[in-house]
Structures are given as structure tokens and as C-alpha cells.
Motif scaffolding. Structure first.
Motif, short mmCIF file in Angstrom:
data_model
loop_
_atom_site.label_atom_id
_atom_site.label_comp_id
_atom_site.label_asym_id
_atom_site.label_seq_id
_atom_site.Cartn_x
_atom_site.Cartn_y
_atom_site.Cartn_z
N PRO A 170 -3.29 12.30 -5.33
CA PRO A 170 -4.30 12.05 -6.38
C PRO A 170 -4.77 10.60 -6.46
CG PRO A 170 -2.16 12.20 -7.38
CD PRO A 170 -1.94 12.43 -5.90
N PHE A 171 -4.97 9.98 -5.32
CA PHE A 171 -5.51 8.62 -5.26
C PHE A 171 -6.68 8.64 -4.27
CE2 PHE A 171 -1.38 7.91 -7.00
CZ PHE A 171 -1.48 6.78 -7.79
N PHE A 172 -7.77 7.99 -4.66
CA PHE A 172 -9.00 8.07 -3.88
C PHE A 172 -9.46 6.65 -3.53
CE2 PHE A 172 -8.58 11.53 -6.84
CZ PHE A 172 -8.75 12.65 -6.04
N PRO A 173 -9.51 6.32 -2.22
CA PRO A 173 -9.90 4.96 -1.81
C PRO A 173 -11.41 4.79 -1.77
CG PRO A 173 -9.30 6.25 0.11
CD PRO A 173 -9.09 7.16 -1.09
N PHE A 174 -11.86 3.58 -2.11
CA PHE A 174 -13.27 3.20 -2.05
C PHE A 174 -13.34 1.86 -1.32
CE2 PHE A 174 -12.93 6.15 -5.48
CZ PHE A 174 -14.13 6.84 -5.52
N PHE A 175 -13.69 1.92 -0.05
CA PHE A 175 -13.66 0.73 0.80
C PHE A 175 -14.93 -0.10 0.62
CE2 PHE A 175 -10.79 3.69 2.92
CZ PHE A 175 -9.68 2.89 3.10
N ASN A 176 -14.79 -1.40 0.85
CA ASN A 176 -15.90 -2.33 0.68
C ASN A 176 -16.91 -2.23 1.81
OD1 ASN A 176 -17.27 -4.52 -0.59
ND2 ASN A 176 -16.38 -5.94 0.88
N ASN A 177 -16.44 -2.01 3.02
CA ASN A 177 -17.32 -1.91 4.18
C ASN A 177 -16.56 -1.24 5.30
OD1 ASN A 177 -15.67 -4.03 5.26
ND2 ASN A 177 -16.95 -5.50 4.17
N ASN A 178 -17.19 -1.15 6.46
CA ASN A 178 -16.57 -0.47 7.59
C ASN A 178 -15.52 -1.32 8.29
OD1 ASN A 178 -18.77 -2.15 8.36
ND2 ASN A 178 -18.73 -1.26 10.40
N THR A 179 -15.48 -2.61 8.01
CA THR A 179 -14.51 -3.50 8.67
C THR A 179 -13.27 -3.75 7.82
OG1 THR A 179 -15.65 -5.46 7.79
CG2 THR A 179 -16.32 -4.68 9.97
N GLY A 180 -13.24 -3.27 6.58
CA GLY A 180 -12.07 -3.45 5.73
C GLY A 180 -11.85 -4.89 5.31
N THR A 181 -12.92 -5.64 5.07
CA THR A 181 -12.80 -7.05 4.66
C THR A 181 -13.38 -7.23 3.27
OG1 THR A 181 -14.91 -7.55 5.74
CG2 THR A 181 -12.91 -7.92 7.03
N ASP A 182 -12.98 -8.31 2.62
CA ASP A 182 -13.52 -8.62 1.29
C ASP A 182 -14.74 -9.52 1.43
OD1 ASP A 182 -12.61 -11.53 1.20
OD2 ASP A 182 -10.68 -10.54 1.44
N ASP A 183 -15.38 -9.81 0.30
CA ASP A 183 -16.61 -10.61 0.32
C ASP A 183 -16.36 -12.11 0.35
OD1 ASP A 183 -18.01 -8.30 0.27
OD2 ASP A 183 -18.70 -8.45 -1.81
N LEU A 184 -15.12 -12.54 0.16
CA LEU A 184 -14.84 -13.97 0.14
C LEU A 184 -14.66 -14.54 1.54
CD1 LEU A 184 -14.18 -16.54 -1.56
CD2 LEU A 184 -11.78 -15.82 -1.48
N LYS A 185 -14.27 -13.73 2.47
CA LYS A 185 -13.88 -14.21 3.80
C LYS A 185 -14.96 -15.06 4.45
CE LYS A 185 -12.10 -12.62 8.25
NZ LYS A 185 -11.68 -11.44 9.05
N ASN A 186 -16.22 -14.63 4.36
CA ASN A 186 -17.31 -15.32 5.06
C ASN A 186 -17.77 -16.60 4.38
OD1 ASN A 186 -17.36 -13.34 7.04
ND2 ASN A 186 -18.93 -12.14 6.00
#
Length: 476
Positions: A227-243
Motif C-alpha cells: 500500500p505504498f505508491f511511488p511518484f518519481f521526479n523524472n526518468n533519471t531518478g534525480t532531484d532538482d537541486l543537482k544541476n
């Protein structure tokens, strides 16, 4: 559940999860406008650690943070989820039951999932049955979740280790709680903070028999899947801070350094040559009261006197660097710089161009979130007995952006007779609910027809009852 199996899972996944937590906490700090510049040693600490005899010329130590990461994340969340997604199950009764279950909190949950995914690369939604027997859902902090995936190409979720810290109110000790969720049961364990994993014990937290007050460390959740549902940020599995982390740090350091230089050069530095006074206090007193000081002269060619030291700041170079860095932050962060010069009286095409990078980032997230919402909605419908026609869930996502309302209204007016009225109403900038607006238009048209019929009846009656015959038919 065998406790030894849980211990092996914790040992296997804890190291990788610790790296994930550190990265997520860093992004969350930047989201709260707490970048690394605020965590560096202060100037006083650096001076205390300096070697004896060193005399630093700098005194100012301003730390000025800029919350570019928070701005970009909130910009994306508002763009995507100011209007939450709509789900069409194929029939109005089914849609109404689903909307009733999702409730008022769904819009906030969507926004929280987007922020979690932007900061931690993934957001998690949890579904469970409460003590009253009804189902609830909520967003779980990503740092609490350790997923166990299958090794197949479709990466099926096999289980979840949820870990969090809890305080024992009776003893005052802190315990690390581990909940292991499978598609059938949930097992709870706890470990005293600081103990080895071998000392893990079952945690009697679930009510097994409410009448007798008996508790158990395991219970059957009855969901039928994890009963846990993942919602990924993008297809690469990275966050928005990295860049953009390095760019934000550079901007904060350059701007803070510029402010420090301006503050330091406000103090005049005197250079004394062959000063004849006893100490610097006497020099300052003579300068203050007598407007003069005494110096020793050794004869011709002597350069005794007082001069001041000035510092030239490279203002243009710093301004250029800050401008370039700011531009790179919004380019690498795929957002919109809110500088008013970028908007003005822009037309629809120009506004769409401004939103190009943000739309690119939002599209990647939407693709991943559609999978998460699809799995979550199907699970809810199965548990509540809601029928999905042909097992197809139509998701409608609405963007919230700056638009040229005049231009859109003119396009809608010119499209009459070319496309359906429903399509025109759906894309009109003033319309929020298409179905409700169509109902209003239908009522307005019916009312106009009734008024026209009443007018015609009154006109005909007047023509028949008056002199000169019937003016409608042209008879006398």
C-alpha cells in the motif's frame, strides 16, 4: 514474518538509504533557503584558527542566501498542481464516488508529492484502513521509505521498509521503528537508538483484539498489494537541486563577498610614516581635536606624513558574473526568471516560449506521476468497488501559467462555427468548469427562447385585436 529476514533487509539497504537521506536533506535545506554558505565557519572562527602573527584585513562576514531552489520547486508545483488532476472512470457515478473519497486534501497531497519528488527524487503516497474500517491516504516523507524492488525489467515493488524515530513516553528512550510492509501483512519492530541491529525486537503496536486489549506486532492490512505508491521526479531518478547547487553557491558567495567588501572599505585605513606620537590613540585624539598630527622629519627627501589606503572593487566584473550565474540557474533549473523585463506585453507565442523549459521539466514529472496516480486510483477503486469502464482511467492535467487573456478570447470568438462550442468553452480563459459553464449557456439559451416566444405571442395578439387587420400576415 521471520525477524532474521527483516534484519538482513535492514543491513543490506541501510547504507544506500543513508546516502539517499543525506542528499534529500541537503535539497530540503536549500528549499528552506539554508544553503551551504550559512554552514561555513564564521570569520571569527577562522581568525581563531589562524596562525599567530596573522592579521586579517577583513572584518565583515555577511552570509546572504538566495532561495533559487525553493523558487524553482514552488514554480513547478504551482504550474502543475494549482489545479489538481482530474480522473474520468467512464461514468459520472463512479467519478463522483472517487472524488468524494479523494476529498479536499487531494490538491494539497498532489502539491506535497511534487515538492517531495523535486527535493528527494521520489514522493510516496500511503493507503491504509483506519480503526473505523474506512480507507485513508496520506503523503509519507521520502526519507522514511526504503523500497525493495524486484530485479525484473518492470521493477515490481515487493515490499517497503518504513523507518522513523519514536520517543517512549514511559522511559524517555528513543527508538528506531521499522515497519515492513508486503502485499499481505505489516510487521513492526523497534530498536533502541544506539543499539546494534541484532538487538531488534518485535514491537507490539497493532490492536489484535480490541475487547481484550491485546496487541500484536503483525496484522493483515487487507489492501491486496503493497500500500505504498511511488511518484518519481523524472526518468533519471534525480532531484532538482543537482544541476544548480554549484551555481547557487557561486551566486551566494559572490554577492556576499561584494557586500563584505563594501562594508570593509567604509573604514579609512591610515598609513603613518615616522609618526611622532606615543600610540595610535594619541594619533586619533590629535586628529579629532587639533585637526593635525606631529611627525618626525629627517631632512630633505624625507617622506614622513600620513596617507590613506583605498581599495578598488571590480564592480563591473561582479555584476557580469552575477548576471551570467542567475541566467544559468534558470536555464539549468529549467524554470522562468521572474524578471519583469522577460514578460512585458508578450503575445501568446512569446509566453509559450518563456514556459518552454518549465514545460519540459513538468512533462517529465507528469509522465512519472501518471503511472503513480493510475496505480493508486485502481487500488482505491478495487477496494471501494468502483467500476472502471474498460479499465481505462483518463487523466486530465491543467497547467497554471501567465496567459494573454485578450488574445485567447479573440481566438475563441473567431473559432465559432469551426470547432464545437464545448471546445471553445473548454479553452476560454474565464472558464474553470466546462460542464457547469455549458449548463449555464443552455439555461441562458432556453430563457432567451422563452422570452422570444412570449414576445411573438404578445405581438400577434396585438395585431389581431387592433385596427387595420393582421400586420403579421398582411391581411386587412
Amino acid at each position: 514474518m521471520d525477524i532474521e529476514v527483516v534484519k538482513k533487509l535492514i543491513r543490506r539497504y541501510s547504507a544506500g538509504h543513508a546516502v539517499f537521506v543525506r542528499r534529500a536533506e541537503t535539497a530540503q535545506r536549500y528549499y528552506r533557503n539554508e544553503p551551504d554558505i550559512l554552514r561555513e565557519p564564521t570569520r571569527k572562527e577562522k581568525q581563531e584558527g589562524a596562525q599567530e602573527g596573522e592579521t586579517p584585513l577583513r572584518n565583515a562576514d555577511n552570509r546572504i542566501p538566495f532561495n533559487f531552489h525553493g523558487l524553482l520547486v514552488d514554480q513547478k508545483a504551482s504550474y502543475l498542481f494549482t489545479a489538481s488532476p482530474l480522473f474520468d472512470l467512464g461514468s459520472k457515478p463512479a467519478n463522483k464516488r472517487l472524488t468524494t473519497f479523494l476529498g479536499d486534501q487531494f490538491a494539497k497531497s498532489c502539491k506535497d508529492l511534487c515538492i517531495d519528488a523535486s527535493n528527494s527524487s521520489v514522493g510516496w503516497l500511503h493507503l491504509w484502513k483506519n480503526d473505523q474500517g474506512s480507507y485513508e491516504y496520506a503523503v509519507v516523507p521520502p526519507e522514511q521509505i526504503i523500497p525493495i524492488w524486484s530485479h525484473s525489467l518492470n521493477k515490481r515493488l515487493l515490499g517497503i521498509l518504513r523507518t522513523y524515530v519514536e520517543l517512549d513516553e514511559e522511559t524517555g528512550d528513543s527508538y528506531v521503528i521499522y515497519e515492513y510492509w508486503t502485499d499481505e501483512v505489516c510487521c513492526a519492530y523497534r530498536l533502541r537508538a544506539g543499539d546494534e541491529i541484532g538487538q531488534l525486537v518485535p514491537y507490539q503496536v497493532f490492536m489484535a483484539d480490541p475487547q481484550l486489549g491485546e496487541k500484536s506486532a503483525e496484522y493483515d492490512h487487507g489492501i491486496g498489494e503493497v500500500p505504498f505508491f511511488p511518484f518519481f521526479n523524472n526518468n533519471t531518478g534525480t532531484d532538482d537541486l543537482k544541476n544548480i547547487k554549484g551555481l547557487i553557491d557561486t551566486y551566494c558567495k559572490v554577492f556576499s563577498g561584494f557586500v563584505n567588501d563594501l562594508e570593509d572599505i567604509q573604514e579609512i585605513i591610515f598609513v603613518l610614516t615616522n609618526y611622532g606620537g606615543a600610540d595610535l590613540n594619541e594619533f586619533l585624539n590629535d586628529l579629532k581635536y587639533y585637526k593635525a598630527i606631529k611627525v618626525e622629519n629627517d631632512g630633505d627627501g624625507d617622506k614622513s606624513g600620513v596617507s590613506t589606503l583605498t581599495i578598488d572593487l571590480p564592480v563591473e566584473a561582479r555584476e557580469k558574473l552575477l548576471t551570467i550565474t542567475r541566467k544559468c540557474i534558470f536555464e539549468q533549473g529549467r524554470g522562468i526568471d521572474p524578471d519583469p523585463e522577460n514578460f512585458g506585453n508578450s503575445s501568446g507565442v512569446a509566453l509559450q516560449f518563456l514556459y518552454a523549459l518549465l514545460e519540459l521539466k513538468a512533462g517529465l514529472l507528469e509522465t512519472e506521476f501518471k503511472l503513480g496516480f493510475g496505480r493508486f486510483i485502481r487500488c482505491v477503486c478495487r477496494l471501494l468497488g468502483i467500476h472502471i469502464r474498460d479499465d481505462i482511467i483518463v487523466q486530465t492535467w491543467t497547467r497554471t501559467s501567465v496567459k494573454n487573456d485578450l488574445e485567447l478570447s479573440q481566438i475563441a470568438q473567431q473559432s465559432a462555427g469551426v470547432v464545437s462550442d464545448e471546445t471553445i468553452v473548454e479553452h476560454h480563459p474565464w472558464v474553470e468548469d466546462t460542464a457547469k459553464e455549458l449548463e449555464r449557456l443552455q439555461k441562458q439559451e432556453e430563457k432567451a427562447q422563452e422570452q422570444m416566444a412570449d414576445y411573438q405571442d404578445a405581438f400577434q395578439k396585438k395585431g389581431k385585436g387592433g385596427e387595420g387587420g393582421d400586420p403579421v400576415n398582411g391581411e386587412e
